[in-house]
Scaffold this active site. Structure first.
Site, PDB file in Angstrom:
ATOM      1  N   GLU A 207       2.598  77.581  44.216  1.00 27.17           N
ATOM      2  CA  GLU A 207       2.812  78.222  45.054  1.00 27.17           C
ATOM      3  C   GLU A 207       3.211  79.560  45.749  1.00 27.17           C
ATOM      4  O   GLU A 207       4.233  80.013  45.628  1.00 27.17           O
ATOM      5  CB  GLU A 207       5.066  78.138  44.858  1.00 27.17           C
ATOM      6  CG  GLU A 207       5.397  77.011  43.941  1.00 27.17           C
ATOM      7  CD  GLU A 207       6.636  76.413  44.266  1.00 27.17           C
ATOM      8  OE1 GLU A 207       7.099  75.531  43.968  1.00 27.17           O
ATOM      9  OE2 GLU A 207       7.090  78.204  43.239  1.00 27.17           O
ATOM     10  N   GLU A 312       6.130  68.768  42.214  1.00 23.30           N
ATOM     11  CA  GLU A 312       7.933  68.851  41.110  1.00 23.30           C
ATOM     12  C   GLU A 312       8.629  68.554  42.548  1.00 23.30           C
ATOM     13  O   GLU A 312       8.655  68.746  43.274  1.00 23.30           O
ATOM     14  CB  GLU A 312       7.654  70.827  41.549  1.00 23.30           C
ATOM     15  CG  GLU A 312       7.381  71.405  40.017  1.00 23.30           C
ATOM     16  CD  GLU A 312       7.449  73.108  40.691  1.00 23.30           C
ATOM     17  OE1 GLU A 312       8.077  73.824  40.812  1.00 23.30           O
ATOM     18  OE2 GLU A 312       6.309  74.439  40.019  1.00 23.30           O
TER      19      GLU A 312
END
Length: 419
Positions: A207, A312
């Protein structure tokens, strides 16, 4: 499909793809067999919302991440707590249960400080023995392990789960940070290059905050290419490894990445994270809107030109879990987060599943299935997360226990929910 696209595009260019592509043999049949997995969140990288007791027991509200956990405590005290946590939060029994649930992948977040702590950095290391155990345990139970570098020097996103919560990430602004991160990836591949059937994928950075603009995105795109060299060609020669590089979309649309690292590359996959709880708009959705949005992702995943894994996602439909937005911060859903407008009460939306209504659990089963159906239009999925102390809406383990996740991930009650 990505392999076919690559072969066709290279053939059009008159380039022979066969020697490179066909010599690559990953430890899992990505693109033909679906990835079905779960994350081991909060184990080797602390997250306050996953294990709030660890932070509460410090008695210090300024301890909000792993950096401050080491900074504001006596070293021996902090190390003892971490050692106990590493020994107990995840054990081989968890891998056994994950395999019994019909899953085939486990994604393991780890921070750079497990490999090298810099001068003046308060991080506490000792995680590598547990990483090695995880590789063994995954192999013992026929699970594939994804090693995910979740935190980089300077923080790549400023999130507490990067190790250091800050208002603006600094990883991208310092070449030393980037060089240190590359060195960590070289260390990881040197540990596992011969064990690609156990560890078929390395995710070189979780991320990165592409939403801050080109200052980050320019660095990230070069870093993905440098990591390709480090992961796919680790031998200082033209000999390839069989390890896949899993790059992240940096919070950009998939269309932003069209054609990136396709021609002339092999063994590259894209990781995208899909949540519906981190914006005022999404957290206000009703059940049918959550399901509709989940279903809407299928076409873009199916059309993407690399293997694509939703690395995720969650059955949580609110941000009510305590400290999900950071220690000391509230939730959008009940208006306790600064600047937010309340949608409703968090009672019965998180915490222990014994407080969940049958209607809520029925929705979570539908929501889970809608996401699985949609994400399997791509290469598959890895849910966040296996367990949490007091947030069962996020827990795969709790979902199995209370019935909103089936014991077999292909056993769908609502197979046409996205039709």
């Amino acid at each position: 499909m990505p392999l076919l696209n690559r072969l066709l595009s290279l053939a059009v260019l008159g380039i022979s793809a066969a020697p490179s592509v066909l010599s690559f043999q990953s430890g899992f049949s990505y693109g033909s067999e679906k990835v079905r997995g779960v994350n081991l969140g909060g184990w080797l990288v602390l997250e306050p919302w996953i294990t709030p007791s660890i932070f509460e027991n410090t008695g210090n509200d300024d301890i909000v991440d792993e950096w401050t956990f080491g900074k504001y405590q006596d070293y021996d005290t902090a190390k003892a707590v971490l050692q106990d946590h590493w020994n107990s939060w995840i054990t081989e029994d968890d891998f056994k249960a994950i395999a019994a649930a019909g899953l085939n992948h486990v994604r393991l977040p780890i921070g750079y400080w497990a490999f090298a702590v810099g001068s003046g950095e308060p991080y506490i290391s000792g995680q590598l023995d547990y990483l090695k155990s995880a590789i063994t345990w995954a192999s013992n139970h026929d699970l594939k392990l994804v090693i995910d570098l979740h935190g980089a020097p300077g923080s790549q996103n400023g999130f507490d789960n990067s190790g250091q919560r800050m208002s603006y990430p600094t990883w991208q602004s310092n070449q030393t940070n980037i060089d240190r991160t590359n060195a960590v990836i070289k260390t990881i591949i040197s540990m596992v290059d011969s064990e690609y059937e156990k560890v078929p994928i390395i995710a070189p950075l979780n991320e990165p905050a592409g939403y801050i603009g080109d200052d980050m995105l320019t660095v990230v795109k070069q870093y993905w290419k440098d990591s390709y060299g480090n992961i796919r060609y680790p031998y200082n020669s033209s000999t390839e490894s069989n390890t896949v590089e899993l790059i992240h979309d940096a919070f950009q649309s998939l269309s932003y990445w069209d054609g990136f690292m396709v021609n002339g590359y092999d063994g590259v996959a894209m990781d995208t994270h899909i949540y519906q709880v981190f914006s005022d708009t999404q957290v206000a959705y009703n059940y049918s809107q959550h399901i509709k949005e989940a279903c809407s992702h299928g076409s873009s995943l199916a059309d993407f030109d690399l293997w694509i894994i939703v690395g995720e996602w969650s059955t949580a439909s609110t941000d009510c879990a305590k400290w999900l937005n950071g220690r000391g911060r509230g939730a959008r859903y009940d208006g306790s987060l600064s600047g937010s407008t309340a949608v409703g009460s968090c009672t019965g939306k998180t915490g222990n599943a014994t407080s969940f209504s049958s209607d809520y659990k029925s929705f979570m089963r539908q929501y889970w299935e809608a996401q699985v159906i949609s994400y399997e239009k791509g290469s598959g999925w890895i849910q966040w997360t296996w367990k949490a102390e007091n947030a069962d809406d996020w827990s795969y383990q709790a979902g199995l226990k209370y019935g909103w996740i089936p014991q077999d991930p292909t056993d769908l009650k609502y197979p046409k929910i996205c039709n």
